[in-house]
Design a protein around this motif. Structure first.
Motif, mmCIF file in Angstrom:
data_model
loop_
_atom_site.group_PDB
_atom_site.id
_atom_site.type_symbol
_atom_site.label_atom_id
_atom_site.label_comp_id
_atom_site.label_asym_id
_atom_site.label_seq_id
_atom_site.Cartn_x
_atom_site.Cartn_y
_atom_site.Cartn_z
ATOM 1 N N LYS A 98 0.815 -1.215 0.000
ATOM 2 C CA LYS A 98 0.000 0.000 0.000
ATOM 3 C C LYS A 98 0.850 1.267 0.000
ATOM 4 O O LYS A 98 0.316 2.375 -0.056
ATOM 5 N N MET A 99 2.153 1.125 0.057
ATOM 6 C CA MET A 99 3.040 2.287 0.159
ATOM 7 C C MET A 99 3.002 3.124 -1.115
ATOM 8 O O MET A 99 3.041 2.592 -2.233
ATOM 9 N N ASP A 100 2.911 4.437 -0.943
ATOM 10 C CA ASP A 100 3.044 5.387 -2.047
ATOM 11 C C ASP A 100 4.522 5.771 -2.121
ATOM 12 O O ASP A 100 4.995 6.609 -1.350
ATOM 13 N N HIS A 101 5.232 5.138 -3.040
ATOM 14 C CA HIS A 101 6.679 5.356 -3.110
ATOM 15 C C HIS A 101 7.023 6.802 -3.440
ATOM 16 O O HIS A 101 8.044 7.326 -2.974
ATOM 17 N N GLY A 102 6.196 7.449 -4.221
ATOM 18 C CA GLY A 102 6.443 8.858 -4.528
ATOM 19 C C GLY A 102 6.363 9.730 -3.291
ATOM 20 O O GLY A 102 7.174 10.638 -3.100
ATOM 21 N N GLN A 103 5.392 9.446 -2.424
ATOM 22 C CA GLN A 103 5.249 10.230 -1.207
ATOM 23 C C GLN A 103 6.393 9.980 -0.239
ATOM 24 O O GLN A 103 6.814 10.875 0.485
ATOM 25 N N VAL A 104 6.908 8.724 -0.240
ATOM 26 C CA VAL A 104 8.078 8.413 0.595
ATOM 27 C C VAL A 104 9.262 9.282 0.169
ATOM 28 O O VAL A 104 9.997 9.822 1.008
ATOM 29 N N LEU A 105 9.442 9.453 -1.137
ATOM 30 C CA LEU A 105 10.533 10.303 -1.627
ATOM 31 C C LEU A 105 10.306 11.755 -1.220
ATOM 32 O O LEU A 105 11.236 12.442 -0.791
ATOM 33 N N ARG A 106 9.049 12.222 -1.356
ATOM 34 C CA ARG A 106 8.759 13.612 -1.001
ATOM 35 C C ARG A 106 8.957 13.876 0.486
ATOM 36 O O ARG A 106 9.397 14.949 0.883
ATOM 37 N N ASP A 107 8.610 12.894 1.312
ATOM 38 C CA ASP A 107 8.640 13.088 2.763
ATOM 39 C C ASP A 107 10.012 12.826 3.384
ATOM 40 O O ASP A 107 10.359 13.447 4.399
ATOM 41 N N HIS A 108 10.774 11.886 2.800
ATOM 42 C CA HIS A 108 11.988 11.429 3.474
ATOM 43 C C HIS A 108 13.258 11.615 2.656
ATOM 44 O O HIS A 108 14.172 12.335 3.073
ATOM 45 N N TYR A 109 13.336 10.979 1.497
ATOM 46 C CA TYR A 109 14.588 11.026 0.740
ATOM 47 C C TYR A 109 14.834 12.391 0.103
ATOM 48 O O TYR A 109 15.957 12.897 0.119
ATOM 49 N N GLY A 110 13.773 12.989 -0.460
ATOM 50 C CA GLY A 110 13.931 14.299 -1.087
ATOM 51 C C GLY A 110 14.476 15.347 -0.131
ATOM 52 O O GLY A 110 15.473 16.017 -0.433
ATOM 53 N N PRO A 111 13.859 15.523 1.057
ATOM 54 C CA PRO A 111 14.387 16.506 2.008
ATOM 55 C C PRO A 111 15.825 16.220 2.436
ATOM 56 O O PRO A 111 16.611 17.148 2.629
ATOM 57 N N MET A 112 16.171 14.935 2.577
ATOM 58 C CA MET A 112 17.538 14.589 2.966
ATOM 59 C C MET A 112 18.537 15.005 1.885
ATOM 60 O O MET A 112 19.563 15.652 2.171
ATOM 61 N N ILE A 113 18.251 14.630 0.632
ATOM 62 C CA ILE A 113 19.164 14.951 -0.466
ATOM 63 C C ILE A 113 19.239 16.457 -0.688
ATOM 64 O O ILE A 113 20.312 17.013 -0.986
ATOM 65 N N LYS A 114 18.119 17.166 -0.524
ATOM 66 C CA LYS A 114 18.121 18.623 -0.665
ATOM 67 C C LYS A 114 19.004 19.273 0.401
ATOM 68 O O LYS A 114 19.720 20.237 0.123
ATOM 69 N N GLN A 115 18.938 18.764 1.630
ATOM 70 C CA GLN A 115 19.760 19.316 2.701
ATOM 71 C C GLN A 115 21.244 19.133 2.398
ATOM 72 O O GLN A 115 22.057 20.029 2.625
ATOM 73 N N ILE A 116 21.585 17.970 1.837
ATOM 74 C CA ILE A 116 22.975 17.712 1.454
ATOM 75 C C ILE A 116 23.396 18.657 0.328
ATOM 76 O O ILE A 116 24.487 19.237 0.358
ATOM 77 N N ARG A 117 22.534 18.829 -0.656
ATOM 78 C CA ARG A 117 22.861 19.683 -1.792
ATOM 79 C C ARG A 117 23.005 21.147 -1.372
ATOM 80 O O ARG A 117 23.831 21.880 -1.929
ATOM 81 N N GLN A 118 22.228 21.564 -0.389
ATOM 82 C CA GLN A 118 22.283 22.953 0.060
ATOM 83 C C GLN A 118 23.532 23.252 0.889
ATOM 84 O O GLN A 118 23.904 24.415 1.061
ATOM 85 N N CYS A 119 24.173 22.217 1.392
ATOM 86 C CA CYS A 119 25.348 22.397 2.235
ATOM 87 C C CYS A 119 26.527 22.887 1.395
ATOM 88 O O CYS A 119 26.914 22.240 0.421
ATOM 89 N N GLU A 120 27.106 24.021 1.762
ATOM 90 C CA GLU A 120 28.206 24.577 0.986
ATOM 91 C C GLU A 120 29.578 24.175 1.526
ATOM 92 O O GLU A 120 30.605 24.618 1.016
ATOM 93 N N LYS A 121 29.596 23.325 2.533
ATOM 94 C CA LYS A 121 30.867 22.811 3.033
ATOM 95 C C LYS A 121 31.239 21.542 2.263
ATOM 96 O O LYS A 121 30.353 20.836 1.778
ATOM 97 N N PRO A 122 32.528 21.248 2.108
ATOM 98 C CA PRO A 122 32.939 20.060 1.353
ATOM 99 C C PRO A 122 32.472 18.781 2.042
ATOM 100 O O PRO A 122 32.593 18.643 3.267
#
Length: 257
Positions: A72-96
């Motif tokens: 019953k899992m909505d895989h798209g929503q899992v990405l929006r709720d969990h993986y997307g925010p994580m990857i965005k936080q990493i991408r926004q980080c300007e430290k090496p």
């Protein structure tokens, strides 16, 4: 503070350990959140000049923990709720950011390594775009980064065939920054991190910022962004130290400011 990761700061380096070794550091929702929180903390910490992410035990990260998956899992929503925010936080980080890939990096674990600036790879490590084996497409920014590193044809091959990429092959195709022997793993990773942490941190952040702008702007607009960035870099203490050390014929000692 954290349950699924371990986070330590020492000598200007933030060490983030994925800490579910019994499941090969597979992602659960809590780990997504904690990785995001750790990167936010490191980004805001003036003492942190470099971030290293690695895995506890014999794996870097085996991807999504399938025990959390159901029909019953909505895989798209899992990405929006969990993986997307994580990857965005990493991408926004300007430290090496260094991925110290100590073992297998599969699925979302592969994506996590791709999102980092450098990939130090143990000779025992491997990469697998494993999504195809469960009937899914690469996610968590995987194809965005993979295509830029290895090209469209190789990214397609790795994603559809889903075959293991050994450490030496990863180096040859441009996935790895450096291949490290198991015997000198900790020493060499630490030495590389210290080297990166000794560089002008704000200049590195600006380089990362304007590399993103290359594909998002016209050439004329990019040149203006570049000029703005160079003005900021030119006002830093590290720039003054770099010029002074050059004139004095000595090695610069950068402060990250």
């Amino acid at each position: 503070m954290f349950e699924t990761i371990r986070y330590d700061v020492k000598d200007g380096i933030a060490w983030l350990y994925l800490n579910r070794p019994d499941s090969l550091n597979a992602f659960v929702a809590q780990m997504n959140r904690e990785v995001k929180e750790a990167f936010k903390a490191a980004s805001n910490d003036e003492q942190v000049r470099c971030i290293v992410i690695t895995g506890e035990g014999r794996a870097f990260c085996s991807g999504q923990d399938l025990s959390e998956v159901d029909e019953k899992m909505d895989h798209g929503q899992v990405l929006r709720d969990h993986y997307g925010p994580m990857i965005k936080q990493i991408r926004q980080c300007e430290k090496p950011i260094i991925a110290a890939v100590n073992g297998v990096a599969a699925g979302a674990g592969f994506s996590l390594a791709l999102a980092c600036d450098f990939r130090l790879v143990s000779e025992r490590a491997s990469f697998i775009n494993a999504f195809i084996h469960v009937g899914l497409i690469p996610d968590s920014g995987n194809l965005y980064y993979l295509t830029r590193l290895v090209g469209e044809a190789k990214a397609l091959e790795l994603s559809i065939l889903g075959e293991k990429v050994k450490a030496e092959d990863a180096l040859n195709m441009g996935l790895a920054t450096q291949l490290i022997s198991a015997e000198s793993w900790e020493e060499d990773v630490s030495a590389f991190a210290k080297r990166i942490a000794s560089l002008p941190t704000k200049a590195i952040g600006l380089i990362k910022r304007y590399l993103k702008a290359v594909s998002e702007n016209s050439f004329e607009d990019y040149l203006e962004h570049e000029a703005q960035g160079q003005r900021i870099a030119g006002l830093t203490n590290d720039h003054r130290e770099g010029v002074k050390s050059f004139m004095e014929k000595r090695k610069p000692v950068f402060s990250g400011q």
